[in-house]
Design an enzyme around this catalytic site. Structure first.
Site, PDB file in Angstrom:
ATOM      1  N   GLY A   5      15.549  -3.528  36.828  1.00 53.11           N
ATOM      2  CA  GLY A   5      16.117  -3.423  35.613  1.00 53.11           C
ATOM      3  C   GLY A   5      16.497  -4.782  34.251  1.00 53.11           C
ATOM      4  N   TYR A  54       0.857  -1.713  -0.315  1.00 56.24           N
ATOM      5  CA  TYR A  54      -0.119  -0.424  -0.151  1.00 56.24           C
ATOM      6  C   TYR A  54       1.126   1.339  -0.333  1.00 56.24           C
ATOM      7  CZ  TYR A  54      -4.095   2.822   1.621  1.00 56.24           C
ATOM      8  OH  TYR A  54      -4.976   4.102   1.644  1.00 56.24           O
ATOM      9  N   GLU A  84      -1.711   5.401   9.643  1.00 60.42           N
ATOM     10  CA  GLU A  84      -2.885   4.952   9.856  1.00 60.42           C
ATOM     11  C   GLU A  84      -3.704   6.364  10.728  1.00 60.42           C
ATOM     12  OE1 GLU A  84      -5.246   3.688   8.543  1.00 60.42           O
ATOM     13  OE2 GLU A  84      -3.925   2.760   6.875  1.00 60.42           O
TER      14      GLU A  84
HETATM   15  C1  LIG Z   1       6.533   1.937  10.335  1.00 59.73           C
HETATM   16  C2  LIG Z   1       5.530   2.542   9.921  1.00 59.73           C
HETATM   17  C3  LIG Z   1       5.176   1.699   8.732  1.00 59.73           C
HETATM   18  C4  LIG Z   1       4.346   2.800   7.860  1.00 59.73           C
HETATM   19  N1  LIG Z   1       3.569   1.371   6.794  1.00 59.73           N
HETATM   20  C5  LIG Z   1       3.094   2.995   5.553  1.00 59.73           C
HETATM   21  C6  LIG Z   1       2.186   1.777   4.390  1.00 59.73           C
HETATM   22  O1  LIG Z   1       2.504   0.454   4.789  1.00 59.73           O
HETATM   23  N2  LIG Z   1       2.220   2.119   3.456  1.00 59.73           N
HETATM   24  C7  LIG Z   1       2.102   4.161   3.556  1.00 59.73           C
HETATM   25  O2  LIG Z   1       1.582   5.145   2.445  1.00 59.73           O
HETATM   26  N3  LIG Z   1       2.708   4.434   4.832  1.00 59.73           N
HETATM   27  C8  LIG Z   1       3.383   3.959   5.949  1.00 59.73           C
HETATM   28  N4  LIG Z   1       3.356   4.949   7.199  1.00 59.73           N
HETATM   29  C9  LIG Z   1       3.843   5.748   6.734  1.00 59.73           C
HETATM   30  C10 LIG Z   1       2.442   7.005   8.063  1.00 59.73           C
HETATM   31  O3  LIG Z   1       1.325   6.796   7.297  1.00 59.73           O
HETATM   32  C11 LIG Z   1       2.999   8.442   8.454  1.00 59.73           C
HETATM   33  O4  LIG Z   1       3.808   7.827   8.913  1.00 59.73           O
HETATM   34  C12 LIG Z   1       2.062   8.654   9.060  1.00 59.73           C
HETATM   35  O5  LIG Z   1       0.348   9.170   7.887  1.00 59.73           O
HETATM   36  C13 LIG Z   1       2.538  10.185  10.053  1.00 59.73           C
HETATM   37  O6  LIG Z   1       2.739  10.774   8.312  1.00 59.73           O
HETATM   38  P1  LIG Z   1       3.837  11.606   8.398  1.00 59.73           P
HETATM   39  O7  LIG Z   1       5.532  10.726   8.983  1.00 59.73           O
HETATM   40  O8  LIG Z   1       3.815  12.818   6.939  1.00 59.73           O
HETATM   41  O9  LIG Z   1       3.568  12.772   9.473  1.00 59.73           O
HETATM   42  P2  LIG Z   1       3.962  14.482  10.004  1.00 59.73           P
HETATM   43  O10 LIG Z   1       2.750  14.618   9.652  1.00 59.73           O
HETATM   44  O11 LIG Z   1       4.764  14.837   9.641  1.00 59.73           O
HETATM   45  O12 LIG Z   1       3.895  14.938  11.423  1.00 59.73           O
HETATM   46  C14 LIG Z   1       4.437  15.537  11.643  1.00 59.73           C
HETATM   47  C15 LIG Z   1       4.132  16.052  13.127  1.00 59.73           C
HETATM   48  O13 LIG Z   1       3.286  17.700  12.952  1.00 59.73           O
HETATM   49  C16 LIG Z   1       1.648  17.290  13.471  1.00 59.73           C
HETATM   50  N5  LIG Z   1       1.259  17.556  12.295  1.00 59.73           N
HETATM   51  C17 LIG Z   1       1.038  17.165  11.210  1.00 59.73           C
HETATM   52  N6  LIG Z   1      -0.052  17.801   9.974  1.00 59.73           N
HETATM   53  C18 LIG Z   1      -0.661  18.501  11.419  1.00 59.73           C
HETATM   54  C19 LIG Z   1      -1.769  19.183  11.821  1.00 59.73           C
HETATM   55  N7  LIG Z   1      -2.341  19.309  11.167  1.00 59.73           N
HETATM   56  N8  LIG Z   1      -2.296  20.490  13.093  1.00 59.73           N
HETATM   57  C20 LIG Z   1      -1.402  19.348  14.391  1.00 59.73           C
HETATM   58  N9  LIG Z   1      -0.221  18.941  14.106  1.00 59.73           N
HETATM   59  C21 LIG Z   1       0.487  18.064  12.986  1.00 59.73           C
HETATM   60  C22 LIG Z   1       1.997  15.530  13.997  1.00 59.73           C
HETATM   61  O14 LIG Z   1       1.367  15.755  14.582  1.00 59.73           O
HETATM   62  C23 LIG Z   1       3.508  15.213  14.035  1.00 59.73           C
HETATM   63  O15 LIG Z   1       3.697  15.642  15.580  1.00 59.73           O
HETATM   64  C24 LIG Z   1       4.188   3.822   8.099  1.00 59.73           C
HETATM   65  C25 LIG Z   1       4.907   4.569   8.668  1.00 59.73           C
HETATM   66  C26 LIG Z   1       5.845   4.551   9.738  1.00 59.73           C
HETATM   67  C27 LIG Z   1       5.963   4.632  10.673  1.00 59.73           C
HETATM   68  C1  LIG Z   2      21.735  -0.013  31.889  1.00 56.64           C
HETATM   69  C2  LIG Z   2      21.945  -0.186  33.350  1.00 56.64           C
HETATM   70  C3  LIG Z   2      23.612  -0.614  34.337  1.00 56.64           C
HETATM   71  C4  LIG Z   2      23.132  -1.099  35.199  1.00 56.64           C
HETATM   72  N1  LIG Z   2      24.773  -0.954  35.629  1.00 56.64           N
HETATM   73  C5  LIG Z   2      24.830  -1.514  36.883  1.00 56.64           C
HETATM   74  C6  LIG Z   2      25.996  -0.786  37.473  1.00 56.64           C
HETATM   75  O1  LIG Z   2      26.994  -1.027  36.710  1.00 56.64           O
HETATM   76  N2  LIG Z   2      26.660  -1.887  38.725  1.00 56.64           N
HETATM   77  C7  LIG Z   2      25.370  -2.393  39.624  1.00 56.64           C
HETATM   78  O2  LIG Z   2      25.580  -2.608  40.713  1.00 56.64           O
HETATM   79  N3  LIG Z   2      24.309  -2.206  39.318  1.00 56.64           N
HETATM   80  C8  LIG Z   2      23.654  -1.687  37.683  1.00 56.64           C
HETATM   81  N4  LIG Z   2      22.191  -1.856  37.595  1.00 56.64           N
HETATM   82  C9  LIG Z   2      21.768  -2.524  37.962  1.00 56.64           C
HETATM   83  C10 LIG Z   2      20.676  -1.357  39.096  1.00 56.64           C
HETATM   84  O3  LIG Z   2      21.035  -0.319  39.847  1.00 56.64           O
HETATM   85  C11 LIG Z   2      19.182  -2.223  39.322  1.00 56.64           C
HETATM   86  O4  LIG Z   2      18.732  -2.956  37.944  1.00 56.64           O
HETATM   87  C12 LIG Z   2      18.085  -1.117  40.396  1.00 56.64           C
HETATM   88  O5  LIG Z   2      19.009  -0.426  41.122  1.00 56.64           O
HETATM   89  C13 LIG Z   2      16.787  -1.170  39.874  1.00 56.64           C
HETATM   90  O6  LIG Z   2      16.851  -2.494  41.157  1.00 56.64           O
HETATM   91  P1  LIG Z   2      16.053  -3.804  40.333  1.00 56.64           P
HETATM   92  O7  LIG Z   2      16.771  -4.029  39.072  1.00 56.64           O
HETATM   93  O8  LIG Z   2      16.230  -4.970  41.280  1.00 56.64           O
HETATM   94  O9  LIG Z   2      14.608  -3.286  40.491  1.00 56.64           O
HETATM   95  P2  LIG Z   2      13.809  -4.216  41.359  1.00 56.64           P
HETATM   96  O10 LIG Z   2      14.059  -3.549  42.775  1.00 56.64           O
HETATM   97  O11 LIG Z   2      13.470  -4.875  41.385  1.00 56.64           O
HETATM   98  O12 LIG Z   2      12.026  -3.352  40.830  1.00 56.64           O
HETATM   99  C14 LIG Z   2      11.302  -3.567  40.277  1.00 56.64           C
HETATM  100  C15 LIG Z   2      10.151  -2.527  40.394  1.00 56.64           C
HETATM  101  O13 LIG Z   2       9.619  -3.322  42.289  1.00 56.64           O
HETATM  102  C16 LIG Z   2       9.554  -1.790  42.021  1.00 56.64           C
HETATM  103  N5  LIG Z   2      10.267  -1.647  43.823  1.00 56.64           N
HETATM  104  C17 LIG Z   2      10.762  -2.533  44.849  1.00 56.64           C
HETATM  105  N6  LIG Z   2      10.872  -2.110  45.756  1.00 56.64           N
HETATM  106  C18 LIG Z   2       9.790  -1.062  46.451  1.00 56.64           C
HETATM  107  C19 LIG Z   2       9.415  -1.358  47.358  1.00 56.64           C
HETATM  108  N7  LIG Z   2      10.903  -0.783  48.382  1.00 56.64           N
HETATM  109  N8  LIG Z   2       8.336  -0.318  47.494  1.00 56.64           N
HETATM  110  C20 LIG Z   2       7.875  -0.464  45.684  1.00 56.64           C
HETATM  111  N9  LIG Z   2       8.387  -0.762  44.772  1.00 56.64           N
HETATM  112  C21 LIG Z   2       8.741  -1.366  44.994  1.00 56.64           C
HETATM  113  C22 LIG Z   2      10.073  -0.695  41.653  1.00 56.64           C
HETATM  114  O14 LIG Z   2       9.181   0.674  41.774  1.00 56.64           O
HETATM  115  C23 LIG Z   2      10.040  -1.705  39.923  1.00 56.64           C
HETATM  116  O15 LIG Z   2       8.613  -1.294  39.504  1.00 56.64           O
HETATM  117  C24 LIG Z   2      22.581  -1.304  35.801  1.00 56.64           C
HETATM  118  C25 LIG Z   2      20.667  -1.421  35.600  1.00 56.64           C
HETATM  119  C26 LIG Z   2      20.742  -1.524  34.550  1.00 56.64           C
HETATM  120  C27 LIG Z   2      19.086  -1.553  33.381  1.00 56.64           C
END
Ligand SMILES: Cc1cc2nc3c(=O)[nH]c(=O)nc-3n(C[C@H](O)[C@H](O)[C@H](O)COP(=O)(O)OP(=O)(O)OC[C@H]3O[C@@H](n4cnc5c(N)ncnc54)[C@H](O)[C@@H]3O)c2cc1C
Ligand SMILES: Cc1cc2nc3c(=O)[nH]c(=O)nc-3n(C[C@H](O)[C@H](O)[C@H](O)COP(=O)(O)OP(=O)(O)OC[C@H]3O[C@@H](n4cnc5c(N)ncnc54)[C@H](O)[C@@H]3O)c2cc1C
Lengths: 664, 664
Positions: free
Chosen positions: A401, A135, A424
């Site tokens: 994490g 399309y 769409e």
């Molecule tokens: C994964 C993917 C698959 C797709 N597949 C297809 C496909 O199979 N066939 C096809 O034909 N197309 C496809 N598309 C295209 C898609 O339909 C367009 O990207 C979509 O319609 C949005 O248009 P645009 O990218 O021009 O956005 P834009 O219109 O450029 O939007 C940019 C910004 O401007 C804003 N904006 C634009 N107009 C207005 C307005 N009048 N008032 C206020 N704000 C506005 C928007 O809100 C947005 O924040 C695909 C796109 C993606 C990402």
């Molecule tokens: C890209 C990346 C890099 C990292 N690098 C390091 C690093 O270099 N060294 C290192 O040591 N670690 C590293 N970490 C680990 C990171 O510090 C932990 O992932 C982080 O502390 C969150 O802990 P968790 O994953 O156990 O989350 P969890 O505690 O399991 O969280 C899961 C959910 O439970 C909720 N939750 C947990 N406890 C409570 C509570 N008491 N009350 C309410 N809600 C709660 C949280 O809000 C969350 O929604 C890395 C993680 C990432 C993603």
């Protein structure tokens, strides 16, 4: 690995019949049977494995997609699957592919816009996949503004042909899925020009590639537009770029159901109403809403199960720590998404009905409800896809994490889902359309025109403008009538307030532009009301099964009160509820979370998703998360050798202080 | 390609001195000079190219990261860069790597927790990168709950050694960056056990790999934990898994600044206060806030420039269409993010000051402001990272379909940024800490304890509980005093209301758990107030340059009123403002957007980001978007051949109806 159900205790807590809920989710016992059978078929077939998808290079991923698509088609033929079953199979294969566009856009476009003759010629080819189509609407320079497309289709009366041409760089087709590498044909949207006159954008069936060796036909330049968001995700799709250099097609490849060009080059409208295209839009958007409930429920299923497995803090006397699902903050983020998944499911079901209703009315030449149906589907597409995109990412964060690992399944789910907010119809552009429709409806209120369908509440504007909410205790918020009226009052009052502000502008278009941010909020309020009201309507049906009704009532209440809390400002500023009532709603919400808690796992089990479909270690059915995470880690290509490739060139010279002379 | 500045006209509209704003953004003329010089150095060096990053396989990406890290280090040595310059260089190289942890966590941990002696031994090695270290705290089973870590460090008095051991699967270290493939050493957090007694979690320096051939030492199992979110993104980092099988280290490798184990195996506290660790936390979180402003400003720069280039709809008489930046909906989504980027920049600057202040006070044994500083940085880390993650994704959506392409730069920026919401403290867990501190502060209000620092407004609770907002016209919202008081009143009133609800519970811990969702909202309100108030404070400084002050005042106002509008419900339900005043704020916001509009491009130019750093075709300085998008597409590996790999096996048999017999 030993199979132990780590969530068995959770499952035993459920206060309802999960099997009955599976039927509710699927829509019918028959739908559940099909879905269950096909899902198992896919899950058990090694060709459909997808656990290494994020690690594949673009080329390998793409080749794998071709393989899966061909194999799926082979199975569909061998097993003589029905259309419904075939669609389910593609759904559970769960790998975005050119077939999505072939079946989802190419075929419907021909069905919707082609004449009987054209349908007879092209559909059988498409149905057998003797041709593969896409399309091709969007261009590099134009997406939202379809009327601004630049590709031209100029009629040449001498040859009885159209000349399809890309006059500028920005007129290059850009984005169509399946176009880049696979499609042999496309429905191309181009400006129709006859005798120097521009008739605006029309659809044309254009062959792009040779059916012999797949090479692009003369004048056709076609390719892939490159990598998109995420690992795996949408990169299995060949979204394409396409340029035409005066490509000729026979006249009868213009889609002529609504307008025609005659042999003499005369442009004519048929007696088929133009509004027909809206029917197709309603159809496509209805499927998008259904997809939203699938994607969201999938993320919610993962986050819910993992939240019951994950324990953190709160151990007393060396006992186990608290399951994170028991934290109220976790519940207040997760349970509204669970409720939303159900809400979107039901509004999707209703949209399916709406589409049938619209189609029937169209056939009877009744166009009265079409604008409303169109606005309504546009709005629901926008609401559900935005909420789903945000919801998936929230689910990922809810997993801490570990949610950031590809093996959690959530990164890919997010990346593959988010463009639904854009394609769409960009979600903001759609809400502006809804708002326009609402402003029109309001302006006609005095005139005796009765608002229909999802706007019919506006007919009670007088009452809704001055009604007072009579909630006095938290439990009063359980009453659907009170909830509904609050949402209706809010939507009407916001609409009317905006209409009044608009009327202050001399030029109404200027006013609309100036107030558009407010108008988007008005449209959102209206759409939320639709979802709430359809959920409430659903509850008025007979729904069999132990405890089912109670669970759904609870979820409906969670959804509505969560929205009410989130958009408190709207409700308060329009005087629909008082601060006290808002606070009671919040209390009620808290107590609802406690009611959801014991049922949470069973409520996600009711989606009946296989581990294959979920594609998430954190969400696996048995909850045996840690050993699986640990084992999966070692599969990463980086772990093929203990000492990494590059050690000798880069790490060793650094450690040995030998960089100065090094060639890097 | 011809170089034409497609944004020249936009740039000419600016009402302020962009060069002066660059200095404001950079922090000082000197900082701008360094940043500009280093950024150009990096941008001009082909080794640092990153445009094909999303297409690299995990292994190639990782090897490329090693190369860049080694090369960067080589350049740092050759050019004798200062510490500041070296850090800038790593920043502009813009590829997450083990060095981030080496410099950002390993070195600070030794500095903060090591004794003088330990620092003298280890720091010189680390400074020269003769050893490479990481920070190994998180385990498979424990992240947020650090006190629950399971790894043990058992003292063996016979050998004068600690035995580091992973007793369970869940005790496997999991996540540490740089651990998987590169680090030779780690600061490992483990439960200290002497003589059968568990003293809780302490840090130990542990060598993991041979300095000769990089092989893991005996008893050490180490590897990468696998792919993470996104293409490129964080996959350049070797987040690792690590298990110990009774690994022995000398006693003096326990980090002993705060507590020690003697030769005899006696556990002792030194006279260095434990609170010192908070100092390090304040430091690390301050850098995270600074990073937030960088990441957000980068996304905003891309979306703003593209919004000025992109035109859609609204063409009159064949003239150009409307730039999408002129749509009020686009403005209402984009400009608050632009304002947020500036707001976070300034609050980050202030946090730097706070860190110095805290450090000085610590040295003078003054711990009075530490809890407040700790709560404040925790809260600001949470607020800024959440807003930035959401903001980047919103910027992506603001770019329509093209934002979904990797070449827009936004998908990778999002994927690499989002874990900041999770690491260094899960954002919700952090807000709960803030809330706890606020509830304590409220409870002490009566006692004569004076709230300090960012909570000092609570000292005026009595006034703030009953003050009335005197806004009468939209422009009144320009007054910083009125804005600030509204935010203060909201924060106090929400705090006090929550405290009152808490007091209804017999068990205050139960109450805290039950009301935690509300408490998170209270904490958020408090943190928003901090950002607003620090922005306002910034405006009280002398800031030279034509029009600079006006622009900043405008942005400050946008930030505050955007928050006020978004959280209207809070302001209304606490009676801080009336519905009428909320509506006036919205009017004012709209008129502010019109003021931002002509300055938007210049305001993002002021970030002084090179095209290399931005890494986005949509955001390129000259705005020449379409030809660049078109050219980039053809670089995708899929376009290496016109007929895709897999055609003969899969597509042809499908088209030719030859699938039945096919082996797929
Ligand atoms: C994964 C993917 C698959 C797709 N597949 C297809 C496909 O199979 N066939 C096809 O034909 N197309 C496809 N598309 C295209 C898609 O339909 C367009 O990207 C979509 O319609 C949005 O248009 P645009 O990218 O021009 O956005 P834009 O219109 O450029 O939007 C940019 C910004 O401007 C804003 N904006 C634009 N107009 C207005 C307005 N009048 N008032 C206020 N704000 C506005 C928007 O809100 C947005 O924040 C695909 C796109 C993606 C990402
Ligand atoms: C890209 C990346 C890099 C990292 N690098 C390091 C690093 O270099 N060294 C290192 O040591 N670690 C590293 N970490 C680990 C990171 O510090 C932990 O992932 C982080 O502390 C969150 O802990 P968790 O994953 O156990 O989350 P969890 O505690 O399991 O969280 C899961 C959910 O439970 C909720 N939750 C947990 N406890 C409570 C509570 N008491 N009350 C309410 N809600 C709660 C949280 O809000 C969350 O929604 C890395 C993680 C990432 C993603």
């Amino acid at each position: 690995m030993e199979v132990v159900d780590h969530l068995a205790e959770e499952r035993s807590k459920a206060e309802f019949d999960v099997e009955a809920m599976k039927i509710v989710w699927a829509g019918s016992p028959q739908a559940l049977e099909v879905s269950d059978r096909i899902s198992k078929l896919v899950a058990s077939d090694p060709v459909f494995r997808k656990d290494n998808r994020p690690m594949l290079s673009r080329k390998d991923l793409f080749k794998n997609t071709l393989r899966k698509a061909a194999y799926a088609w082979k199975r569909i033929i061998e097993l003589r699957l029905s259309e419904e079953e075939a669609a389910k199979l593609r759904f559970f294969v769960d790998q975005t592919a050119f077939t999505d566009l072939h079946w989802g856009m190419f075929v419907p476009a021909i069905k919707g816009q082609g004449t009987e003759e054209q349908q007879q010629k092209w559909l059988p080819l498409a149905y057998k996949m003797q041709i593969i189509g896409c399309y091709a609407q969007t261009e590099l320079g134009h997406g939202s503004n379809v009327q601004g497309l630049e590709t031209t289709a100029t009629f040449d009366p001498q040859a009885d042909e159209f000349i399809i041409h890309s006059p500028t760089l920005t007129s290059s087709k850009w984005w169509p899925g399946g176009l880049g590498k696979v499609s042999t044909h496309a429905v191309v949207y181009a400006r129709l020009i006859t005798d120097g006159q521009d008739h605006g954008v029309h659809g044309f069936i254009v062959q792009l590639r040779s059916l012999e060796d797949h090479s692009p036909l003369p004048g056709v330049t076609v390719g892939d537009i490159g990598m998109k968001f995420g690992n795996g995700a949408y990169n299995s799709m060949d979204n394409g770029v396409l340029r035409f250099d005066h490509v000729r097609i026979p006249r009868d490849q213009m889609l002529m159901r609504v307008s025609q060009v005659t042999r003499e080059g005369k442009y004519m409208q048929s007696n088929v109403p133009r509004q027909l295209v809206y029917g197709t839009m309603v159809y496509v958007r209805q499927t998008i809403v259904a997809d939203a409930s699938c994607a969201l429920s999938r993320a919610v299923c993962i986050a819910t199960r993992y939240s019951a497995v994950r324990r953190q803090f709160g151990s007393q006397n060396g006992g186990p720590e608290t399951q994170v699902i028991d934290y109220k903050t976790q519940q207040s983020r997760l349970f509204p998404l669970l409720a939303s998944a159900y809400a979107f499911r039901f509004v999707g079901e209703w949209l399916k009905w709406l589409y049938m209703d619209v189609t029937q009315k169209l056939q009877a030449n009744d166009f009265s409800t079409l604008p409303e149906a169109h606005a309504c589907t546009a709005g629901l597409k926008s609401l559900t896809t935005s909420a789903t995109a945000d919801g998936i990412e929230e689910c990922r964060k809810l997993c801490g994490g570990h949610g950031y690992l590809c093996s959690s399944g959530l990164p890919e789910l997010f990346a593959v889902y988010v463009p639904a907010c854009t394609y769409e119809g960009d979600n903001i552009v759609l809400l502006l359309q809804v708002a326009r429709f609402l402003m029109k409806t309001v302006s006609q209120l005095g005139s005796g025109m009765k608002p229909v369908g999802t706007t019919s509440y506006m007919g009670r504007a007088e009452h809704l403008m001055q009604c007072r909410c009579d909630i006095q205790r938290a439990e009063d918020w359980e009453k659907p009538r009170a909830v509904l009226e609050a949402f209706e009052a809010r939507a009407v009052r916001m609409s009317v307030a905006c209409a009044q502000n608009l009327s202050k502008f001399a030029n109404s278009e200027e006013g609309f532009a100036e107030l558009s941010a407010d108008l988007v909020e008005v449209a959102a309020a209206h759409c939320q009301l639709i979802v709430v009201s359809k959920f409430i309507e659903k509850l008025q049906q007979v729904i069999p099964g132990k405890g089912i009704k109670q669970q759904l009532e609870m979820l409906c209440n969670v959804y509505a009160l969560f929205l009410l809390h989130k958009h408190q400002g709207d409700f308060l500023s329009t005087g629909c509820i008082t601060a006290k009532q808002a606070s009671l709603a919040n209390d009620q919400l808290r107590s609802l979370y406690s009611q959801v808690r014991p049922n949470a796992i069973a409520l996600v089990d009711a989606f009946n998703y296989s581990d294959h479909y979920l594609g998430s270690i954190l969400g696996c059915y048995d909850g045996n998360v840690y050993p699986k995470l640990y084992e999966a880690a070692w599969m990463d290509p980086l772990n093929e050798s203990v000492v990494p490739d590059g050690y000798h060139e880069y790490i060793q010279p650094m450690l040995k202080q030998q960089l100065r002379g090094a060639r890097l």
